[in-house]
Design a protein around this motif. Structure first.
Motif, PDB file in Angstrom:
ATOM      1  N   PHE A  62       0.671  -1.393  -0.182  1.00  0.00           N
ATOM      2  CA  PHE A  62      -0.210   0.081   0.252  1.00  0.00           C
ATOM      3  C   PHE A  62       0.617   0.761  -0.530  1.00  0.00           C
ATOM      4  O   PHE A  62       0.507   1.726  -0.821  1.00  0.00           O
ATOM      5  CB  PHE A  62      -1.162  -0.286   1.260  1.00  0.00           C
ATOM      6  CG  PHE A  62      -1.707   1.286   1.178  1.00  0.00           C
ATOM      7  CD1 PHE A  62      -3.284   0.891   0.726  1.00  0.00           C
ATOM      8  CD2 PHE A  62      -1.745   1.977   2.090  1.00  0.00           C
ATOM      9  CE1 PHE A  62      -3.749   2.434   0.740  1.00  0.00           C
ATOM     10  CE2 PHE A  62      -2.276   3.136   2.561  1.00  0.00           C
ATOM     11  CZ  PHE A  62      -3.213   3.093   2.057  1.00  0.00           C
ATOM     12  N   LEU A  63       2.010   1.132   0.401  1.00  0.00           N
ATOM     13  CA  LEU A  63       2.793   2.508   1.022  1.00  0.00           C
ATOM     14  C   LEU A  63       3.892   2.727  -0.546  1.00  0.00           C
ATOM     15  O   LEU A  63       3.613   4.088  -0.790  1.00  0.00           O
ATOM     16  CB  LEU A  63       3.967   1.827   2.369  1.00  0.00           C
ATOM     17  CG  LEU A  63       3.049   2.774   3.711  1.00  0.00           C
ATOM     18  CD1 LEU A  63       4.030   2.082   4.691  1.00  0.00           C
ATOM     19  CD2 LEU A  63       2.751   3.888   4.025  1.00  0.00           C
ATOM     20  N   LEU A  64       3.883   1.569  -0.757  1.00  0.00           N
ATOM     21  CA  LEU A  64       4.604   1.844  -2.237  1.00  0.00           C
ATOM     22  C   LEU A  64       3.399   2.141  -3.236  1.00  0.00           C
ATOM     23  O   LEU A  64       4.279   3.392  -3.883  1.00  0.00           O
ATOM     24  CB  LEU A  64       5.802  -0.083  -2.615  1.00  0.00           C
ATOM     25  CG  LEU A  64       6.130   0.172  -3.288  1.00  0.00           C
ATOM     26  CD1 LEU A  64       7.209   1.423  -3.438  1.00  0.00           C
ATOM     27  CD2 LEU A  64       6.879  -1.322  -4.440  1.00  0.00           C
ATOM     28  N   HIS A  89      11.238   9.810   3.279  1.00  0.00           N
ATOM     29  CA  HIS A  89      10.740   9.399   4.827  1.00  0.00           C
ATOM     30  C   HIS A  89       9.852   8.462   4.628  1.00  0.00           C
ATOM     31  O   HIS A  89       9.861   7.724   5.133  1.00  0.00           O
ATOM     32  CB  HIS A  89      10.883  10.700   5.352  1.00  0.00           C
ATOM     33  CG  HIS A  89      11.648  11.592   6.325  1.00  0.00           C
ATOM     34  ND1 HIS A  89      11.364  11.927   7.493  1.00  0.00           N
ATOM     35  CD2 HIS A  89      12.675  12.288   5.470  1.00  0.00           C
ATOM     36  CE1 HIS A  89      12.631  12.688   7.714  1.00  0.00           C
ATOM     37  NE2 HIS A  89      13.115  12.498   6.494  1.00  0.00           N
ATOM     38  N   MET A  90       8.636   8.703   3.852  1.00  0.00           N
ATOM     39  CA  MET A  90       8.301   7.418   3.583  1.00  0.00           C
ATOM     40  C   MET A  90       9.239   6.190   2.716  1.00  0.00           C
ATOM     41  O   MET A  90       8.598   5.089   3.301  1.00  0.00           O
ATOM     42  CB  MET A  90       6.754   7.965   2.868  1.00  0.00           C
ATOM     43  CG  MET A  90       5.610   6.774   2.576  1.00  0.00           C
ATOM     44  SD  MET A  90       4.208   8.169   1.549  1.00  0.00           S
ATOM     45  CE  MET A  90       2.922   8.832   2.847  1.00  0.00           C
ATOM     46  N   GLY A  91       9.770   6.425   1.740  1.00  0.00           N
ATOM     47  CA  GLY A  91      10.317   5.417   1.680  1.00  0.00           C
ATOM     48  C   GLY A  91      11.497   4.415   2.242  1.00  0.00           C
ATOM     49  O   GLY A  91      11.428   3.090   1.694  1.00  0.00           O
ATOM     50  N   MET A 150      17.509   1.506  -2.319  1.00  0.00           N
ATOM     51  CA  MET A 150      17.542   2.672  -2.318  1.00  0.00           C
ATOM     52  C   MET A 150      17.472   3.440  -1.370  1.00  0.00           C
ATOM     53  O   MET A 150      17.611   4.168  -1.230  1.00  0.00           O
ATOM     54  CB  MET A 150      15.752   1.929  -2.606  1.00  0.00           C
ATOM     55  CG  MET A 150      16.090   1.773  -4.442  1.00  0.00           C
ATOM     56  SD  MET A 150      14.753   2.167  -5.336  1.00  0.00           S
ATOM     57  CE  MET A 150      13.768   2.967  -4.199  1.00  0.00           C
ATOM     58  N   ALA A 151      16.826   2.345  -0.239  1.00  0.00           N
ATOM     59  CA  ALA A 151      16.961   3.242   1.372  1.00  0.00           C
ATOM     60  C   ALA A 151      18.256   2.886   1.662  1.00  0.00           C
ATOM     61  O   ALA A 151      18.176   4.547   2.412  1.00  0.00           O
ATOM     62  CB  ALA A 151      16.625   2.363   2.080  1.00  0.00           C
ATOM     63  N   ALA A 152      18.819   2.999   2.097  1.00  0.00           N
ATOM     64  CA  ALA A 152      21.067   2.770   2.496  1.00  0.00           C
ATOM     65  C   ALA A 152      21.219   4.412   1.109  1.00  0.00           C
ATOM     66  O   ALA A 152      22.149   4.690   0.857  1.00  0.00           O
ATOM     67  CB  ALA A 152      21.313   1.517   1.694  1.00  0.00           C
ATOM     68  N   THR A 153      20.708   4.649  -0.087  1.00  0.00           N
ATOM     69  CA  THR A 153      20.988   5.873  -0.861  1.00  0.00           C
ATOM     70  C   THR A 153      20.506   6.535  -0.672  1.00  0.00           C
ATOM     71  O   THR A 153      20.818   7.813  -1.898  1.00  0.00           O
ATOM     72  CB  THR A 153      21.964   5.092  -2.469  1.00  0.00           C
ATOM     73  OG1 THR A 153      20.345   4.732  -2.812  1.00  0.00           O
ATOM     74  CG2 THR A 153      22.912   3.854  -2.101  1.00  0.00           C
ATOM     75  N   SER A 154      19.666   6.766  -0.186  1.00  0.00           N
ATOM     76  CA  SER A 154      18.812   7.697   0.029  1.00  0.00           C
ATOM     77  C   SER A 154      19.036   9.129   0.475  1.00  0.00           C
ATOM     78  O   SER A 154      18.415  10.157  -0.325  1.00  0.00           O
ATOM     79  CB  SER A 154      17.197   7.641   0.065  1.00  0.00           C
ATOM     80  OG  SER A 154      17.457   7.403   1.721  1.00  0.00           O
ATOM     81  N   HIS A 155      20.156   9.022   1.278  1.00  0.00           N
ATOM     82  CA  HIS A 155      21.150   9.923   1.632  1.00  0.00           C
ATOM     83  C   HIS A 155      20.912  11.297   0.467  1.00  0.00           C
ATOM     84  O   HIS A 155      21.743  10.680  -0.649  1.00  0.00           O
ATOM     85  CB  HIS A 155      21.521  10.071   3.194  1.00  0.00           C
ATOM     86  CG  HIS A 155      22.254  11.411   4.065  1.00  0.00           C
ATOM     87  ND1 HIS A 155      22.424  12.386   3.219  1.00  0.00           N
ATOM     88  CD2 HIS A 155      21.275  11.505   4.627  1.00  0.00           C
ATOM     89  CE1 HIS A 155      22.493  12.970   4.397  1.00  0.00           C
ATOM     90  NE2 HIS A 155      21.244  12.407   5.528  1.00  0.00           N
ATOM     91  N   ASP A 156      21.274  12.703   0.651  1.00  0.00           N
ATOM     92  CA  ASP A 156      21.899  13.105  -0.272  1.00  0.00           C
ATOM     93  C   ASP A 156      23.048  13.708  -0.180  1.00  0.00           C
ATOM     94  O   ASP A 156      23.490  13.434  -1.790  1.00  0.00           O
ATOM     95  CB  ASP A 156      21.676  14.933   0.813  1.00  0.00           C
ATOM     96  CG  ASP A 156      20.057  15.573  -0.536  1.00  0.00           C
ATOM     97  OD1 ASP A 156      19.728  14.580  -0.715  1.00  0.00           O
ATOM     98  OD2 ASP A 156      20.117  16.682   0.431  1.00  0.00           O
ATOM     99  N   TYR A 157      23.669  12.598   1.027  1.00  0.00           N
ATOM    100  CA  TYR A 157      25.017  12.569   0.737  1.00  0.00           C
ATOM    101  C   TYR A 157      25.236  11.716  -0.914  1.00  0.00           C
ATOM    102  O   TYR A 157      26.396  11.944  -1.385  1.00  0.00           O
ATOM    103  CB  TYR A 157      25.424  11.533   1.766  1.00  0.00           C
ATOM    104  CG  TYR A 157      26.967  11.352   1.684  1.00  0.00           C
ATOM    105  CD1 TYR A 157      27.935  12.366   1.922  1.00  0.00           C
ATOM    106  CD2 TYR A 157      27.524  10.100   1.251  1.00  0.00           C
ATOM    107  CE1 TYR A 157      29.486  11.248   1.323  1.00  0.00           C
ATOM    108  CE2 TYR A 157      27.895   9.129   1.278  1.00  0.00           C
ATOM    109  CZ  TYR A 157      29.619  10.319   1.791  1.00  0.00           C
ATOM    110  OH  TYR A 157      31.324   9.165   1.470  1.00  0.00           O
ATOM    111  N   TRP A 158      24.684  10.487  -0.951  1.00  0.00           N
ATOM    112  CA  TRP A 158      24.716   9.656  -1.876  1.00  0.00           C
ATOM    113  C   TRP A 158      24.392  10.222  -2.825  1.00  0.00           C
ATOM    114  O   TRP A 158      24.963   9.775  -4.366  1.00  0.00           O
ATOM    115  CB  TRP A 158      23.851   7.830  -1.782  1.00  0.00           C
ATOM    116  CG  TRP A 158      24.971   7.326  -0.594  1.00  0.00           C
ATOM    117  CD1 TRP A 158      24.235   7.214   0.787  1.00  0.00           C
ATOM    118  CD2 TRP A 158      26.214   6.784  -0.430  1.00  0.00           C
ATOM    119  NE1 TRP A 158      25.175   7.214   1.409  1.00  0.00           N
ATOM    120  CE2 TRP A 158      25.811   6.035   0.601  1.00  0.00           C
ATOM    121  CE3 TRP A 158      26.347   6.453  -2.112  1.00  0.00           C
ATOM    122  CZ2 TRP A 158      27.118   4.834   0.417  1.00  0.00           C
ATOM    123  CZ3 TRP A 158      27.795   5.255  -1.852  1.00  0.00           C
ATOM    124  CH2 TRP A 158      27.945   4.985  -0.184  1.00  0.00           C
TER     125      TRP A 158
END
Ligand code: HEM
Ligand code: FES
Lengths: 353, 263
Positions: A62-64, A89-91, A150-158
């Motif tokens: 549902f969230l996806l 954040h939702m991701g 995707m979650a692991a690289t979601s930060h702006d750093y990546w």
């Protein structure tokens, strides 16, 4: 506008958003469990573990689906932009829910036996004789792997270190994960279902996600002025079609898109339509405090030279414009990122009315 | 110069949200939450019953009877209410190893009861010990041949189906069922008659040996098989003929009546 990297930039609004999100997640699971406990009491009770596995699975799906709808919704109506602002954040929350489902399913169905649980995911019995016989677990496993990356690289750093194009391509993987999950459900839960619920759930999701993407694609194509790049100075029509502090967009060959802004009433400036942050559509942004402001996360660029105001360092390509009567002419050759060029001024706004 | 375009809708994360936007979300967020709750209710309420199996972990029970181990460990309770109780280990493992030293004797042993209708199973615990009882009469067992049969049903792992996992049948549970069989849990063929009543038959191979491992790939889908039926104690067995098991998986499993996961 850009920033140094901290773990997550929290502000009041993000907190409210996260609280609402996790309250929703907790409520969803509680409703799911309670309904079943009331409906199948006593010796009819379903295993609590099975209930939890199903609640988490359907919630993640549902969230996806919602996450995949936010992009096109925001293109169709700018009112949905705040959802986009916090979409990551939702991701990440969705990933946590999906991970919990996968871990519990692996414990419940694949552990305590003669085989290593992770190996057992891949040796689930089945054959390719018919759809009903194909093992569904590996599809879930690979989807989870994609969601993890995707979650692991979601930060702006990546995002900054991989570069926006690579990051964007990586995050297109979400569509592959979604497809894998549709297969995971179609070959799994749907095979046991005689109520039609599971096909309805999956169909509804695919239909909504698909039609919103289609609608958004049609709308942004219509908005574009399509022009061959070779043409020297392209006529974009009257400046009056450009709302003040807003832009129109044009594509100039090779998928290059240009945003042409009008601001301070009488000034015109053209820049690349692509934000350096996450490729957000600058042409859907506004000029705020003298800067072009990205609709997605608010990065800013000066219209005069395509540079982010100090201390930030992002630069985007600029383009030359000129006026021929009321008509705006664009030179489709991009200038190097951050190049200053004269801003075009509409001299006699009243007379040309 | 004009700043005519009053910003009522354009949202920037780090600026004060325009009033129009705040109002919009005071409606959208609750609607979305309600929608999620409705969805949860809808999906959960469509789940069907998984039968009346009970895995009772509230206290151990003692079973006394005559123990046989071929092909699977079973304690036969005789007397007024005869019953054959299948023994399994705590995990996805059969109890053949633990029981074999006490085979063909009168024993008592304790563990957790798993029951579903007429079926009873005893799950041993680490502290379970077999106590050999004073000889309480002759061995009660003679296999009664019931003739050739051909049946359509679903092969399930008896432990999960009888109450440990609910549902413990169907495709969602298939990988687990296969793991259980590979661990030596007895396979059961569950058949529904026209009235929807369920019958279970313990499966063994033509030589009367355990069929757990060889059937591990054919669980949780509708099959037909043939073989000789026989009664032992209070339990029906089928000595299925090798090569007679045929998957009926050309159609969706759900179209095989209701999936056997459900009552
Ligand atoms: C290692 C990875 C995974 C494994 C082993 C796994 C296993 C399972 C199992 C066994 C079921 C059937 C549960 C039941 O009906 O009792 C299931 C259903 C499902 N799974 Fe997964 N899964 C995995 C990953 C995922 C991921 C990443 C998602 C992301 C959303 C997902 C979404 C679903 C959904 C939507 C269902 C259908 C639930 C229902 O309608 O009852 N799975 N999965
Ligand atoms: S601010 Fe994030 S994409 Fe432009």
């Amino acid at each position: 506008m850009s920033h140094d990297y901290v773990a997550v930039q929290w502000n009041h609004r993000k907190k409210v958003y996260d609280i609402a999100l996790w309250a929703g997640i907790a409520l969803y699971i509680a409703v799911f469990m309670l309904v079943s406990i009331v409906q199948h009491p006593g010796i009819e009770a379903l295993s609590p573990m099975t209930l939890l596995i199903r609640a988490l699975a359907t919630l993640a799906f549902f969230l996806l689906s919602i996450i995949l709808c936010i992009g096109p919704l925001a293109r169709l109506n700018t009112k949905f932009l705040p959802l986009l602002y916090n979409r990551r954040h939702m991701g990440v929350s969705m990933f946590i829910v999906a991970l919990a489902h996968a871990v519990l399913a692996t414990i419940w169905y694949h552990s305590f036996g003669v085989q290593n649980p992770v190996v057992a995911i891949f040796s689930s019995p089945g054959s390719f004789d018919s759809a009903a016989d194909i093992a569904f677990q590996p599809f879930g496993f690979f989807a989870l792997l994609i969601l993890f990356v995707m979650a692991a690289t979601s930060h702006d750093y990546w995002n900054a270190n991989l570069g926006a194009p690579i990051w964007k391509a990586l995050h297109m993987g979400v569509y592959i994960a979604y497809a894998l999950l549709v297969i995971h459900v179609a070959l799994g839960a749907m095979q046991d279902d005689s109520t039609g619920l599971v096909p309805a759930m999956v169909g509804l999701s695919v239909l909504t996600v698909g039609s919103l993407h289609l609608a958004a694609a049609v709308v942004s194509r219509k908005a574009d002025k399509e022009i061959a790049a070779e043409e020297p100075w392209i006529n974009l029509g009257s400046w009056r079609e450009i709302e003040n502090n807003s832009a129109i967009t044009a594509s100039v060959g090779n998928n290059e898109r240009v945003a042409i802004f009008r601001y301070e009433g009488n000034k015109l400036a053209a820049v690349s339509n692509v934000c350096k942050h996450q490729n957000g559509p600058l042409g859907e942004g506004r000029v705020i405090d003298g800067c072009i402001t990205c609709p997605w996360h608010g990065f800013q660029y000066r219209p005069e030279d395509g540079r982010a105001p100090a201390p930030f360092e992002e630069r985007i390509a600029t383009y030359q414009l000129m006026l021929e009567g009321e008509n705006v002419l664009l030179n489709p050759l991009a200038l190097p990122e951050g190049t200053e060029r004269p801003v075009t001024e509409i001299v006699d706004m009243i007379a040309s009315t | 110069m004009s700043q005519d375009n009053e910003n009522t809708e354009f949202f920037v994360g780090y600026l004060q949200a325009p009033a129009g936007i705040s109002k919009f979300y005071k409606i959208v967020v609750p609607v979305l939450l309600l929608f999620a709750m409705g969805f949860s209710f809808w999906v959960s309420s469509a789940q069907k019953s998984a039968g009346q199996g009970v895995w009772d972990l509230s206290g151990e029970v003692e079973v006394r009877g005559y123990l046989t181990v071929d092909p699977y460990p079973v304690i036969h309770i005789t007397g007024e209410q005869p019953r054959s109780v299948i023994l399994v280990e705590q995990t996805k493992m059969g109890a053949g190893e633990s029981a074999r030293p006490y085979a063909n004797q009168w024993v008592s042993v304790s563990g957790f009861a798993i029951t579903r209708g007429d079926w009873t199973m005893l799950q041993l615990v680490p502290s379970s010990t077999f106590t050999v009882l004073e000889d309480a009469g002759a061995a009660p067992l003679a296999a009664i041949d019931m003739g050739e049969v051909e049946l359509t049903g679903e092969i399930i792992d008896s432990k999960c189906f009888l109450g440990v996992m609910k549902p413990g049948a169907g495709k969602a549970h298939r990988a687990c069922a296969s793991m259980c069989l590979r661990g030596g849990i007895p396979p059961l063929l569950v058949v529904k008659n026209a009235q929807g009543e369920k019958y279970g038959f313990m499966l063994m191979n033509e030589n009367g040996g355990s069929a757990s491992i060889e059937l591990a790939n054919q669980v949780a889908v509708p099959v037909t098989l043939s073989g000789r039926m026989e009664q032992r104690g209070d339990m029906m067995y089928i000595r299925y003929s090798e090569g007679s098991v045929e998957k009926l998986s050309s159609t969706s499993l759900a179209s095989y009546g209701e999936s056997l996961a459900y009552n």
